[in-house]
Design an enzyme around this catalytic site. Structure first.
Site, PDB file in Angstrom:
ATOM      1  N   ARG A 128       0.815  -1.221   0.000  1.00 47.27           N
ATOM      2  CA  ARG A 128       0.000   0.000   0.000  1.00 47.27           C
ATOM      3  C   ARG A 128       0.847   1.269   0.000  1.00 47.27           C
ATOM      4  O   ARG A 128       0.500   2.264  -0.617  1.00 47.27           O
ATOM      5  CB  ARG A 128      -0.845   0.064   1.278  1.00 47.27           C
ATOM      6  CG  ARG A 128      -2.254  -0.349   1.109  1.00 47.27           C
ATOM      7  CD  ARG A 128      -2.875  -0.370   2.483  1.00 47.27           C
ATOM      8  NE  ARG A 128      -3.975  -1.296   2.493  1.00 47.27           N
ATOM      9  CZ  ARG A 128      -5.249  -0.933   2.392  1.00 47.27           C
ATOM     10  NH1 ARG A 128      -5.578   0.324   2.304  1.00 47.27           N
ATOM     11  NH2 ARG A 128      -6.201  -1.822   2.399  1.00 47.27           N
TER      12      ARG A 128
ATOM     13  N   TYR B 185       0.112 -13.247   0.929  1.00 45.34           N
ATOM     14  CA  TYR B 185       0.712 -13.161  -0.407  1.00 45.34           C
ATOM     15  C   TYR B 185       2.052 -12.434  -0.322  1.00 45.34           C
ATOM     16  O   TYR B 185       2.301 -11.701   0.639  1.00 45.34           O
ATOM     17  CB  TYR B 185      -0.229 -12.481  -1.412  1.00 45.34           C
ATOM     18  CG  TYR B 185      -0.887 -11.194  -0.961  1.00 45.34           C
ATOM     19  CD1 TYR B 185      -0.286  -9.969  -1.168  1.00 45.34           C
ATOM     20  CD2 TYR B 185      -2.137 -11.218  -0.343  1.00 45.34           C
ATOM     21  CE1 TYR B 185      -0.914  -8.790  -0.781  1.00 45.34           C
ATOM     22  CE2 TYR B 185      -2.766 -10.040   0.045  1.00 45.34           C
ATOM     23  CZ  TYR B 185      -2.151  -8.832  -0.173  1.00 45.34           C
ATOM     24  OH  TYR B 185      -2.765  -7.671   0.225  1.00 45.34           O
TER      25      TYR B 185
HETATM   26  C1  LIG Z   1      -7.877  -5.920   6.296  1.00 42.91           C
HETATM   27  C2  LIG Z   1      -8.283  -5.170   5.055  1.00 42.91           C
HETATM   28  C3  LIG Z   1      -7.825  -5.597   3.823  1.00 42.91           C
HETATM   29  C4  LIG Z   1      -8.220  -4.923   2.650  1.00 42.91           C
HETATM   30  N1  LIG Z   1      -7.744  -5.359   1.452  1.00 42.91           N
HETATM   31  C5  LIG Z   1      -8.119  -4.727   0.321  1.00 42.91           C
HETATM   32  C6  LIG Z   1      -7.644  -5.173  -0.939  1.00 42.91           C
HETATM   33  O1  LIG Z   1      -6.871  -6.132  -1.011  1.00 42.91           O
HETATM   34  N2  LIG Z   1      -8.059  -4.519  -2.057  1.00 42.91           N
HETATM   35  C7  LIG Z   1      -8.912  -3.446  -2.009  1.00 42.91           C
HETATM   36  O2  LIG Z   1      -9.260  -2.878  -3.063  1.00 42.91           O
HETATM   37  N3  LIG Z   1      -9.371  -2.993  -0.815  1.00 42.91           N
HETATM   38  C8  LIG Z   1      -9.008  -3.608   0.341  1.00 42.91           C
HETATM   39  N4  LIG Z   1      -9.461  -3.157   1.540  1.00 42.91           N
HETATM   40  C9  LIG Z   1     -10.368  -1.996   1.575  1.00 42.91           C
HETATM   41  C10 LIG Z   1      -9.570  -0.692   1.446  1.00 42.91           C
HETATM   42  O3  LIG Z   1      -8.585  -0.618   2.447  1.00 42.91           O
HETATM   43  C11 LIG Z   1     -10.500   0.517   1.584  1.00 42.91           C
HETATM   44  O4  LIG Z   1     -11.683   0.314   0.853  1.00 42.91           O
HETATM   45  C12 LIG Z   1      -9.792   1.759   1.039  1.00 42.91           C
HETATM   46  O5  LIG Z   1      -8.651   2.046   1.828  1.00 42.91           O
HETATM   47  C13 LIG Z   1     -10.730   2.957   1.029  1.00 42.91           C
HETATM   48  O6  LIG Z   1     -10.024   4.091   0.604  1.00 42.91           O
HETATM   49  P1  LIG Z   1     -10.526   5.543   0.997  1.00 42.91           P
HETATM   50  O7  LIG Z   1      -9.553   6.480   0.388  1.00 42.91           O
HETATM   51  O8  LIG Z   1     -11.969   5.677   0.668  1.00 42.91           O
HETATM   52  O9  LIG Z   1     -10.450   5.608   2.587  1.00 42.91           O
HETATM   53  P2  LIG Z   1      -9.215   5.449   3.565  1.00 42.91           P
HETATM   54  O10 LIG Z   1      -8.200   4.539   3.016  1.00 42.91           O
HETATM   55  O11 LIG Z   1      -9.804   5.101   4.903  1.00 42.91           O
HETATM   56  O12 LIG Z   1      -8.566   6.899   3.617  1.00 42.91           O
HETATM   57  C14 LIG Z   1      -9.192   7.949   4.302  1.00 42.91           C
HETATM   58  C15 LIG Z   1      -8.172   9.042   4.546  1.00 42.91           C
HETATM   59  O13 LIG Z   1      -8.850  10.154   5.108  1.00 42.91           O
HETATM   60  C16 LIG Z   1      -8.165  10.611   6.251  1.00 42.91           C
HETATM   61  N5  LIG Z   1      -9.177  11.204   7.131  1.00 42.91           N
HETATM   62  C17 LIG Z   1     -10.122  10.564   7.869  1.00 42.91           C
HETATM   63  N6  LIG Z   1     -10.886  11.450   8.513  1.00 42.91           N
HETATM   64  C18 LIG Z   1     -10.432  12.670   8.188  1.00 42.91           C
HETATM   65  C19 LIG Z   1     -10.827  13.991   8.528  1.00 42.91           C
HETATM   66  N7  LIG Z   1     -11.858  14.219   9.352  1.00 42.91           N
HETATM   67  N8  LIG Z   1     -10.134  15.045   8.008  1.00 42.91           N
HETATM   68  C20 LIG Z   1      -9.082  14.832   7.165  1.00 42.91           C
HETATM   69  N9  LIG Z   1      -8.674  13.595   6.800  1.00 42.91           N
HETATM   70  C21 LIG Z   1      -9.337  12.536   7.308  1.00 42.91           C
HETATM   71  C22 LIG Z   1      -7.502   9.358   6.811  1.00 42.91           C
HETATM   72  O14 LIG Z   1      -6.407   9.687   7.649  1.00 42.91           O
HETATM   73  C23 LIG Z   1      -7.084   8.653   5.531  1.00 42.91           C
HETATM   74  O15 LIG Z   1      -5.852   9.113   5.062  1.00 42.91           O
HETATM   75  C24 LIG Z   1      -9.092  -3.808   2.729  1.00 42.91           C
HETATM   76  C25 LIG Z   1      -9.549  -3.384   3.974  1.00 42.91           C
HETATM   77  C26 LIG Z   1      -9.161  -4.052   5.126  1.00 42.91           C
HETATM   78  C27 LIG Z   1      -9.667  -3.566   6.453  1.00 42.91           C
END
Ligand SMILES: Cc1cc2nc3c(=O)[nH]c(=O)nc-3n(C[C@H](O)[C@H](O)[C@H](O)COP(=O)(O)OP(=O)(O)OC[C@H]3O[C@@H](n4cnc5c(N)ncnc54)[C@H](O)[C@@H]3O)c2cc1C
Length: 403
Positions: free
Chosen positions: A108, A217
């Protein structure tokens, strides 16, 4: 219209950065707020389906992602006790022929860095670390994001990319906390040299057991090994010490295959993540504010696609903002209608698959027999809705055109 003011994106995760990059490449100014003191990602692996590759093509980062990532030969589900194969998704030649793009496994941190580097190369994109959004005001012609430290950051529109516990979503919708299933995940990265021979090191493995599973993996061209242990526990919401986690893990995984026992012995069990999702929704925008990724449609990770959806969202949203020429209300309404069925299907199928992975007793026998009959073609067909990808809109439907 938004004028020349920047679009504010709250959250610098994979969804936020993709949205920023797609908007920046279209010449739109963007300001990304991140609550953490530095932009970054948690240091474990991630799997990416072939559906994200056309998104990376559009963002100009495919070569960089493939350079950092690896393409495994297969994804296997095996029995946690006997190690017997339950079902196999081949990821080699036949997969490439069917889905046109590779299945990628990547650290990641590396994926985040590729996106960060591409964003930093765009003068349109500004970064604001240590800026936790606490709320916003939609003034009709612009939006003001209020940060927890009392600042007001103005923008033409707001995209909440702030994950499962989104502060922006909380202001858009009255609803209860995410749905917890009583499961937690524990993740570990170890140098490949420390992995004993009895553990299969190539490919993506999912060891399925009643009420638990384990995924592993290789990463970084076979130099690191990523392990995720997931299990159901009545203490899922509690903060426990590492020794309590270990005692639980030893009890829950008792009697499993020696390869699983060897991996558990290598795991750092200090931190665990309670897993949660939400029911799908049709609408996640209001006025000049919308959501991407987990903020809009958080899902269980059964199909390893949460981040892939966040990436598709970002590219789709940027395309529609461009097509609507900055008419945010129209772009956001169309974006929801383009995305909600696909993302809802992922949320619902992930719950269904969750029960399959963790099936117990007779349900487990039924699951095994069902999979035993599946051919490669059957497996591909089940995943085609997902892996065939998402068509990025190239025009707004006439109903959404400006008068
Ligand atoms: C164990 C596990 C394994 C996974 N494996 C996979 C996989 O293999 N493939 C896949 O596609 N997905 C996988 N996922 C899902 C994936 O991690 C999430 O769907 C993805 O990270 C979502 O991205 P996002 O940018 O929406 O949110 P996030 O990754 O949660 O990013 C949110 C960001 O916003 C910031 N933030 C939060 N609140 C605030 C605020 N109030 N103000 C400013 N910043 C803020 C956080 O610090 C963070 O940087 C997995 C999840 C888990 C739990």
């Amino acid at each position: 219209m938004g004028g020349s003011e920047a679009i504010v994106i709250v959250g610098g995760g994979l969804g936020g950065l993709t949205t920023a990059l797609a908007l920046g490449r279209a010449g739109r100014r963007v300001r990304v707020l991140e609550q953490a003191p530095e932009f970054g990602a948690i240091g474990y692996g991630i799997q990416l389906g072939p559906n994200v590759v056309p998104m990376f093509d559009r963002l100009g980062v495919t070569a960089a992602v493939l350079d950092k990532g690896d393409v495994p030969d297969a994804c296997l589900m095996v029995d946690a006790y006997s190690g017997e194969e339950i079902v196999r998704l081949p990821l080699g030649v036949s997969f490439r022929e069917r889905f046109r793009h590779p299945y990628i496994i990547i650290h990641r941190v590396d994926l985040h860095q590729v996106l960060m580097d591409a964003c930093r190369a765009r003068p349109e994109i500004a970064f604001e670390p240590a800026a936790a959004a606490a709320g916003f005001e939609d003034r009709g012609d612009r939006v003001i994001v209020h940060t927890a430290d009392g600042r007001g950051i103005e923008g033409a529109a707001l995209v909440g990319a702030d994950g499962l516990h989104s502060a922006i979503r909380a202001k858009l919708r009255r609803e209860s906390a995410p749905h917890q299933f009583g499961y937690v995940a524990q993740r570990t990265l170890v140098p490949m040299g420390e992995v004993p021979d009895l553990v299969p090191r190539q490919n993506v493995y999912l060891w399925s057991g009643p009420g638990f599973h384990m995924v592993h993996y290789p990463l970084r061209h076979g130099t690191l090994f990523n392990i995720v242990a997931v299990y159901r526990t009545s203490t899922f919401a509690d903060r426990l010490e590492e020794r309590d986690h270990r005692a639980e893990v030893q009890r829950i995984y008792a009697g499993t295959h020696p390869a699983m026992q060897a991996m558990l012995a290598m795991m750092n069990l200090e931190r665990r993540w309670p897993l949660a999702d939400r029911d799908p929704i049709r609408h996640w925008h209001k006025g000049r504010v919308t959501l991407v990724g987990d903020a809009a449609h958080p899902t269980l990770q059964s199909l390893a696609q949460g981040a892939c959806m966040a990436i598709e969202d970002g590219v789709c949203l940027a395309a529609l903002i461009d097509l609507a020429d900055g008419d945010y209300e129209r772009a956001f309404a169309q974006y929801e209608s383009e995305r909600y069925v696909r993302t809802a299907r992922l949320q619902l199928e992930s719950r269904y698959m969750w029960d399959i992975y963790h099936a117990e007793d007779i349900a487990r026998d039924v699951m095994r027999q069902t999979f035993a009959d599946r051919t490669e073609e059957d497996v591909f067909r089940c995943l085609a809705w997902l892996y065939d990808g998402f068509r990025i809109p190239t025009r707004l439907p006439s109903a959404a055109l400006k008068e």
